[in-house]
Design a protein around this motif. Structure first.
Motif, PDB file in Angstrom:
ATOM      1  N   UNK A   1       0.839  -1.199   0.000  1.00 28.55           N
ATOM      2  CA  UNK A   1       0.000   0.000   0.000  1.00 28.55           C
ATOM      3  C   UNK A   1       0.870   1.245   0.000  1.00 28.55           C
ATOM      4  N   UNK A   2       0.348   2.284  -0.645  1.00 29.36           N
ATOM      5  CA  UNK A   2       0.999   3.596  -0.642  1.00 29.36           C
ATOM      6  C   UNK A   2      -0.001   4.599  -0.065  1.00 29.36           C
ATOM      7  N   UNK A   3       0.154   4.952   1.227  1.00 32.08           N
ATOM      8  CA  UNK A   3      -0.733   5.974   1.805  1.00 32.08           C
ATOM      9  C   UNK A   3      -0.226   7.364   1.445  1.00 32.08           C
ATOM     10  N   UNK A   4      -1.045   8.118   0.756  1.00 33.10           N
ATOM     11  CA  UNK A   4      -0.640   9.448   0.290  1.00 33.10           C
ATOM     12  C   UNK A   4      -1.263  10.524   1.170  1.00 33.10           C
ATOM     13  N   UNK A   5      -0.428  11.503   1.545  1.00 30.85           N
ATOM     14  CA  UNK A   5      -0.881  12.602   2.393  1.00 30.85           C
ATOM     15  C   UNK A   5      -0.369  13.908   1.804  1.00 30.85           C
ATOM     16  N   UNK A   6      -1.252  14.894   1.743  1.00 25.65           N
ATOM     17  CA  UNK A   6      -0.841  16.206   1.254  1.00 25.65           C
ATOM     18  C   UNK A   6      -1.109  16.402  -0.224  1.00 25.65           C
ATOM     19  N   UNK A   7      -0.569  17.504  -0.739  1.00 22.18           N
ATOM     20  CA  UNK A   7      -0.802  17.871  -2.132  1.00 22.18           C
ATOM     21  C   UNK A   7      -0.156  16.856  -3.063  1.00 22.18           C
ATOM     22  N   UNK A   8      -0.889  16.505  -4.075  1.00 28.62           N
ATOM     23  CA  UNK A   8      -0.407  15.523  -5.053  1.00 28.62           C
ATOM     24  C   UNK A   8      -0.342  16.207  -6.415  1.00 28.62           C
ATOM     25  N   UNK A   9       0.863  16.670  -6.775  1.00 33.01           N
ATOM     26  CA  UNK A   9       1.021  17.309  -8.077  1.00 33.01           C
ATOM     27  C   UNK A   9       1.561  16.304  -9.082  1.00 33.01           C
ATOM     28  N   UNK A  10       1.800  16.771 -10.291  1.00 29.69           N
ATOM     29  CA  UNK A  10       2.235  15.864 -11.352  1.00 29.69           C
ATOM     30  C   UNK A  10       3.591  15.227 -11.050  1.00 29.69           C
ATOM     31  N   UNK A  11       4.507  16.028 -10.483  1.00 29.95           N
ATOM     32  CA  UNK A  11       5.841  15.502 -10.188  1.00 29.95           C
ATOM     33  C   UNK A  11       5.772  14.403  -9.139  1.00 29.95           C
ATOM     34  N   UNK A  12       5.009  14.639  -8.090  1.00 29.28           N
ATOM     35  CA  UNK A  12       4.891  13.633  -7.039  1.00 29.28           C
ATOM     36  C   UNK A  12       4.135  12.410  -7.541  1.00 29.28           C
ATOM     37  N   UNK A  13       3.180  12.623  -8.418  1.00 33.64           N
ATOM     38  CA  UNK A  13       2.444  11.494  -8.990  1.00 33.64           C
ATOM     39  C   UNK A  13       3.373  10.559  -9.747  1.00 33.64           C
ATOM     40  N   UNK A  14       4.358  11.135 -10.440  1.00 38.66           N
ATOM     41  CA  UNK A  14       5.329  10.317 -11.154  1.00 38.66           C
ATOM     42  C   UNK A  14       6.158   9.498 -10.176  1.00 38.66           C
ATOM     43  N   UNK A  15       6.526  10.114  -9.041  1.00 36.83           N
ATOM     44  CA  UNK A  15       7.281   9.390  -8.013  1.00 36.83           C
ATOM     45  C   UNK A  15       6.432   8.260  -7.447  1.00 36.83           C
ATOM     46  N   UNK A  16       5.140   8.526  -7.233  1.00 35.24           N
ATOM     47  CA  UNK A  16       4.223   7.495  -6.727  1.00 35.24           C
ATOM     48  C   UNK A  16       4.206   6.298  -7.668  1.00 35.24           C
ATOM     49  N   UNK A  17       4.095   6.580  -8.963  1.00 36.03           N
ATOM     50  CA  UNK A  17       4.038   5.492  -9.935  1.00 36.03           C
ATOM     51  C   UNK A  17       5.318   4.653  -9.886  1.00 36.03           C
ATOM     52  N   UNK A  18       6.463   5.328  -9.921  1.00 29.03           N
ATOM     53  CA  UNK A  18       7.731   4.603  -9.931  1.00 29.03           C
ATOM     54  C   UNK A  18       7.924   3.800  -8.644  1.00 29.03           C
ATOM     55  N   UNK A  19       7.583   4.409  -7.500  1.00 32.23           N
ATOM     56  CA  UNK A  19       7.753   3.737  -6.212  1.00 32.23           C
ATOM     57  C   UNK A  19       6.855   2.517  -6.098  1.00 32.23           C
ATOM     58  N   UNK A  20       5.611   2.685  -6.517  1.00 33.60           N
ATOM     59  CA  UNK A  20       4.653   1.578  -6.412  1.00 33.60           C
ATOM     60  C   UNK A  20       5.037   0.428  -7.329  1.00 33.60           C
ATOM     61  N   UNK A  21       5.413   0.740  -8.553  1.00 35.06           N
ATOM     62  CA  UNK A  21       5.766  -0.319  -9.499  1.00 35.06           C
ATOM     63  C   UNK A  21       7.013  -1.074  -9.041  1.00 35.06           C
ATOM     64  N   UNK A  22       7.976  -0.351  -8.479  1.00 32.78           N
ATOM     65  CA  UNK A  22       9.165  -1.021  -7.946  1.00 32.78           C
ATOM     66  C   UNK A  22       8.800  -1.946  -6.795  1.00 32.78           C
ATOM     67  N   UNK A  23       7.861  -1.494  -5.955  1.00 32.14           N
ATOM     68  CA  UNK A  23       7.431  -2.329  -4.824  1.00 32.14           C
ATOM     69  C   UNK A  23       6.696  -3.571  -5.312  1.00 32.14           C
ATOM     70  N   UNK A  24       5.903  -3.432  -6.359  1.00 34.15           N
ATOM     71  CA  UNK A  24       5.184  -4.581  -6.919  1.00 34.15           C
ATOM     72  C   UNK A  24       6.181  -5.657  -7.360  1.00 34.15           C
ATOM     73  N   UNK A  25       7.264  -5.200  -7.974  1.00 36.02           N
ATOM     74  CA  UNK A  25       8.283  -6.150  -8.433  1.00 36.02           C
ATOM     75  C   UNK A  25       9.039  -6.747  -7.250  1.00 36.02           C
ATOM     76  N   UNK A  26       9.479  -5.899  -6.332  1.00 39.71           N
ATOM     77  CA  UNK A  26      10.306  -6.362  -5.210  1.00 39.71           C
ATOM     78  C   UNK A  26       9.532  -7.281  -4.269  1.00 39.71           C
ATOM     79  N   UNK A  27       8.252  -6.966  -4.046  1.00 33.88           N
ATOM     80  CA  UNK A  27       7.451  -7.722  -3.080  1.00 33.88           C
ATOM     81  C   UNK A  27       6.616  -8.829  -3.728  1.00 33.88           C
ATOM     82  N   UNK A  28       6.724  -8.959  -5.055  1.00 32.57           N
ATOM     83  CA  UNK A  28       5.894  -9.934  -5.783  1.00 32.57           C
ATOM     84  C   UNK A  28       4.419  -9.767  -5.405  1.00 32.57           C
ATOM     85  N   UNK A  29       4.003  -8.494  -5.387  1.00 34.51           N
ATOM     86  CA  UNK A  29       2.657  -8.180  -4.916  1.00 34.51           C
ATOM     87  C   UNK A  29       1.595  -8.512  -5.951  1.00 34.51           C
TER      88      UNK A  29
END
Length: 295
Positions: free
Chosen positions: A181-209
């Motif tokens: 899970x990725x709990x998001x808090x605060x303003x979510x702009x385009x730059x942070x959204x890109x970080x969210x995508x990269x972080x989540x996808x890396x976690x999916x691979x690493x954790x075999x989620x």
């Protein structure tokens, strides 16, 4: 003594300055080595400060030779930009403000002006004034180059720190085997959204989620670009074999998504707990409340 061109005429002011810098290179470097900007940065030995000063003198002479004393983009400055950046960064780490660093840069001019006046004491007054003006402009341009370079370095550092903060502010939590899970808090702009995508996808691979939960309970609102980024994140997670669940959609965000006409081909749940419950159920795992059925 003033230099003369091949035809016997006095050299142009910028070329006079060039010749002066070549002629007095050692003396200038020795005087600059005692100035705070060089003395406090190059601390291994005084010779190190002297050599660093000579590099700057050579760059000034090259700029004067090209007669581009007013141009901060002159080719002669390219060789010292990195050194100037290191010097500015070192003084900033020492606690100096931009204004103080600029003052230390300005302090390099008087020793050079005094040497020039001594060298040209027998020159016509008009020629001396013209050469002094050319030197003043050249030193001012050096100061501008140094500050521009320092600001670029500080901006790059700020951008790196901002990215690091976004990554820290976008943690991926392993809730269960196969569930992240990725709990998001605060303003979510385009730059942070890109970080969210990269972080989540890396976690999916690493954790075999098999399930990835995007919890946006703490996000007050999103714009159209961010909403599209979220949908792209969902689609990307699906392509990697993980089912994405979006939880905690606020009323304002729901209205934005409806207004934009986005096709929410994604499972949504009211809260993170509900999303986790759904994922566990799909995994064949149920959480039993031991107090259920008791009064």
């Amino acid at each position: 003594m003033p230099e003369h061109e091949a035809d016997g005429q006095l050299a142009t002011p910028t070329h006079e300055v060039r010749d002066f810098l070549h002629r007095r290179r050692e003396q200038i470097a020795q005087r600059w080595a005692d100035e705070p900007l060089f003395r406090t940065v190059f601390t291994v030995s005084r010779d190190e400060a002297v050599e660093a000063s000579k590099v700057v003198v050579d760059a000034l002479a090259q700029v004067a030779d090209s007669e581009q004393v007013e141009d901060p983009d002159a080719a002669g400055f390219s060789g010292v930009r990195e050194q100037l950046a290191r010097m500015g960064a070192a003084r900033s780490r020492a606690g100096l403000s931009n204004t103080q660093v600029a003052s230390e840069l300005a302090a390099l001019r008087p020793p050079v002006e005094n040497l020039l006046a001594s060298d040209l004491e027998d020159a016509p007054p008009e020629h001396l004034r013209a050469c002094s003006t050319a030197l003043t402009v050249l030193m001012g341009t050096l100061r501008l180059v140094a500050m521009q370079t320092a600001l670029s370095e500080w901006q790059a550092l700020s951008d790196r720190q901002r990215l690091q903060l976004m990554e820290v502010a976008t943690p991926v939590i392993r809730l269960w085997d196969g569930v992240v899970a990725v709990p998001l808090i605060g303003t979510l702009d385009s730059a942070r959204s890109q970080v969210v995508m990269e972080t989540l996808l890396n976690a999916v691979v690493d954790q075999h989620a098999r399930f990835a939960i995007l919890d946006i309970t703490g996000v007050p609102t999103v714009d159209s670009l961010v909403a599209q980024h979220l949908m792209k994140t969902v689609a990307a997670a699906r392509l990697m074999g993980a089912q994405c669940i979006v939880s905690g959609i606020r009323p304002a965000i729901a209205q934005t998504i409806v207004h934009l006409g986005l096709d929410l081909d994604v499972i949504t749940r009211a809260s993170l707990a509900d999303a986790l419950g759904y994922a566990l159920h799909e995994l064949g795992t149920d959480i039993v409340n031991p107090g259920a059925g008791q009064r």
